[in-house]
Design a protein around this motif. Structure first.
Motif, short mmCIF file in Angstrom:
data_model
loop_
_atom_site.label_atom_id
_atom_site.label_comp_id
_atom_site.label_asym_id
_atom_site.label_seq_id
_atom_site.Cartn_x
_atom_site.Cartn_y
_atom_site.Cartn_z
N GLU A 1 0.83 -1.21 0.00
CA GLU A 1 0.00 0.00 0.00
C GLU A 1 0.86 1.26 0.00
OE1 GLU A 1 -2.89 0.14 3.09
OE2 GLU A 1 -4.10 -1.49 2.27
N LYS A 2 1.89 1.26 0.82
CA LYS A 2 2.77 2.43 0.91
C LYS A 2 3.48 2.69 -0.42
CE LYS A 2 3.77 1.96 5.86
NZ LYS A 2 4.82 1.61 6.85
N GLU A 3 3.88 1.61 -1.08
CA GLU A 3 4.67 1.77 -2.31
C GLU A 3 3.82 2.06 -3.54
OE1 GLU A 3 7.58 -1.23 -3.07
OE2 GLU A 3 8.13 -1.44 -0.95
N THR A 4 2.59 1.57 -3.56
CA THR A 4 1.77 1.69 -4.77
C THR A 4 0.56 2.59 -4.62
OG1 THR A 4 0.33 -0.20 -4.25
CG2 THR A 4 2.43 -0.67 -5.38
N GLY A 5 0.12 2.83 -3.39
CA GLY A 5 -1.10 3.60 -3.18
C GLY A 5 -2.36 2.77 -3.28
N THR A 6 -2.24 1.51 -3.66
CA THR A 6 -3.40 0.62 -3.76
C THR A 6 -3.77 0.08 -2.39
OG1 THR A 6 -2.83 -0.08 -6.01
CG2 THR A 6 -4.27 -1.54 -4.76
N ARG A 7 -5.02 0.18 -2.04
CA ARG A 7 -5.49 -0.37 -0.77
C ARG A 7 -5.67 -1.88 -0.91
NH1 ARG A 7 -10.68 2.60 1.31
NH2 ARG A 7 -10.28 1.16 3.03
N VAL A 8 -5.30 -2.60 0.13
CA VAL A 8 -5.44 -4.06 0.14
C VAL A 8 -6.32 -4.46 1.32
CG1 VAL A 8 -4.26 -6.29 0.20
CG2 VAL A 8 -3.15 -4.31 -0.88
N ARG A 9 -7.47 -5.05 1.00
CA ARG A 9 -8.37 -5.55 2.03
C ARG A 9 -8.29 -7.07 2.04
NH1 ARG A 9 -13.75 -1.93 0.59
NH2 ARG A 9 -13.01 0.07 1.41
N ILE A 10 -7.99 -7.64 3.21
CA ILE A 10 -7.78 -9.08 3.30
C ILE A 10 -8.84 -9.72 4.20
CG2 ILE A 10 -6.13 -10.91 3.77
CD1 ILE A 10 -3.90 -8.85 3.63
N THR A 11 -9.44 -10.78 3.69
CA THR A 11 -10.34 -11.62 4.48
C THR A 11 -9.63 -12.93 4.76
OG1 THR A 11 -12.34 -10.65 3.50
CG2 THR A 11 -12.55 -12.83 4.51
N PHE A 12 -9.43 -13.24 6.04
CA PHE A 12 -8.75 -14.49 6.40
C PHE A 12 -9.77 -15.54 6.82
CE2 PHE A 12 -5.46 -11.26 7.33
CZ PHE A 12 -4.43 -11.77 6.55
N GLY A 13 -9.47 -16.79 6.49
CA GLY A 13 -10.35 -17.89 6.86
C GLY A 13 -9.71 -19.21 6.49
N SER A 14 -10.46 -20.29 6.60
CA SER A 14 -9.93 -21.58 6.16
C SER A 14 -9.98 -21.64 4.65
CB SER A 14 -10.75 -22.73 6.77
OG SER A 14 -12.01 -22.82 6.16
N SER A 15 -9.04 -22.35 4.05
CA SER A 15 -8.96 -22.43 2.59
C SER A 15 -10.21 -23.03 1.99
CB SER A 15 -7.72 -23.25 2.18
OG SER A 15 -6.55 -22.61 2.58
N GLY A 16 -10.74 -24.06 2.66
CA GLY A 16 -11.93 -24.72 2.13
C GLY A 16 -13.15 -23.82 2.12
N LEU A 17 -13.37 -23.08 3.20
CA LEU A 17 -14.53 -22.19 3.26
C LEU A 17 -14.38 -21.01 2.31
CD1 LEU A 17 -15.35 -22.20 7.09
CD2 LEU A 17 -16.37 -23.56 5.26
N LEU A 18 -13.16 -20.49 2.18
CA LEU A 18 -12.95 -19.40 1.23
C LEU A 18 -13.15 -19.89 -0.20
CD1 LEU A 18 -9.82 -17.69 2.84
CD2 LEU A 18 -12.13 -16.74 2.69
N THR A 19 -12.73 -21.12 -0.49
CA THR A 19 -12.96 -21.70 -1.82
C THR A 19 -14.45 -21.75 -2.12
OG1 THR A 19 -10.94 -23.02 -1.74
CG2 THR A 19 -12.68 -23.79 -3.21
N ARG A 20 -15.22 -22.17 -1.13
CA ARG A 20 -16.67 -22.25 -1.33
C ARG A 20 -17.26 -20.86 -1.59
NH1 ARG A 20 -19.37 -25.03 3.55
NH2 ARG A 20 -17.74 -26.51 2.99
N GLN A 21 -16.77 -19.86 -0.87
CA GLN A 21 -17.27 -18.49 -1.09
C GLN A 21 -16.96 -18.01 -2.50
OE1 GLN A 21 -15.97 -15.80 2.03
NE2 GLN A 21 -16.42 -17.31 3.62
N ILE A 22 -15.76 -18.33 -2.98
CA ILE A 22 -15.38 -17.92 -4.34
C ILE A 22 -16.26 -18.61 -5.37
CG2 ILE A 22 -13.53 -18.08 -6.07
CD1 ILE A 22 -11.56 -17.73 -3.65
N GLU A 23 -16.54 -19.88 -5.15
CA GLU A 23 -17.43 -20.61 -6.06
C GLU A 23 -18.84 -20.03 -6.06
OE1 GLU A 23 -15.35 -25.05 -5.79
OE2 GLU A 23 -16.95 -24.49 -4.40
#
Length: 254
Positions: free
Chosen positions: A50-72
């Motif tokens: 963010e400091k170097e590019t000015g782009t904001r990064v929003r991160i959602t953390f969770g288990s890989s399996g549940l995040l995969t389901r959300q993406i699907e």
């Protein structure tokens, strides 16, 4: 026109404020889904990005399996950092990630974590059989790669069936660690990358005790920020990100 120097300075400030890029244009926002094992490392890397590019990064953390389901199911993520290449491959087969964006960015390590205040001496997987270890926290193997690795390690040590009644399952590896931090479970098997906290001592398990935890990343097909997502992946895997990953306990791919 201006009755005082103060009025003039206020006018100049207002003009520059409204003409500045920060006011005139909203910064690009990159939405990241990431396995909980990345919590410490990615927060630091994203802040530097963010400091170097000015782009904001929003991160959602969770288990890989549940995040995969959300993406699907259409969750609006731009990039996915999984704790296991398997979930990225599953998404690839469904057309949910850009195939040529897939990269292995790290290999995870598993540790035996012990609540410091418990005064328990648990250095080996066999020590988990001790009557003093009433509960053992792991991430849920149904959707968390570190939970799978923990199960594999205990099976390889021949203790799995005997410790199963003691197990408590976290939704992800960070929640499993919290159980150990609070003492709700005096011991647990978690990722090295999140184990360096004041309430916990830990012992690293040999990687030979479980299948390799190859952590992979990819750009989401539906992303409207594919170029920036690719730039962020390169940043994580490059000279700026690799030292942070290594310091956090990950092994780096060749």
């Amino acid at each position: 026109m201006f009755k005082s120097p103060v009025t003039f300075l206020l006018f100049v400030f207002i003009v520059f404020f409204f003409m500045s890029p920060a006011y005139g244009a909203e910064r690009e926002v990159l939405t990241v889904a990431a396995a909980a094992s990345n919590a410490f490392a990615l927060k630091e890397i994203a802040a530097n990005f963010e400091k170097e590019t000015g782009t904001r990064v929003r991160i959602t953390f969770g288990s890989s399996g549940l995040l995969t389901r959300q993406i699907e199911q259409g969750a609006p993520f731009d990039v996915f950092f999984s704790a296991n290449v398997k979930y990225i491959d599953d998404l690839k087969r469904g057309g949910f990630v850009v195939a040529d964006s897939i990269r292995v960015y790290a290999e995870g390590r598993v540790v035996i974590a012990v609540n410091r205040a418990s005064n328990l001496r648990v250095k080996t997987l066999e020590d988990l059989l001790s009557p003093g270890v009433k509960r053992i926290a792991i991430a849920n193997p149904l959707h968390a790669p570190y939970g799978v690795a923990a199960m594999e390690a205990m099976k390889s040590a021949g203790v799995w069936e005997r410790v199963k009644p003691k197990l408590v399952y976290g939704e992800n590896v960070r929640q499993a660690l919290r159980f150990v931090q609070t003492g709700d479970a005096p011991a647990g098997l978690v990722a090295l990358s999140v184990a360096d906290v004041p309430e916990v001592t830990y012992t690293i398990i040999s990687p030979a005790a479980h299948n390799a935890i190859e952590q992979a990343v990819a750009v989401i097909t539906a992303s409207k920020h594919k170029s920036t997502a690719s730039d962020f992946i390169d940043y994580v895997k490059g000279p700026a990100g690799r030292p942070v990953l290594k310091r956090s306990g990950f092994m780096l791919p060749r």
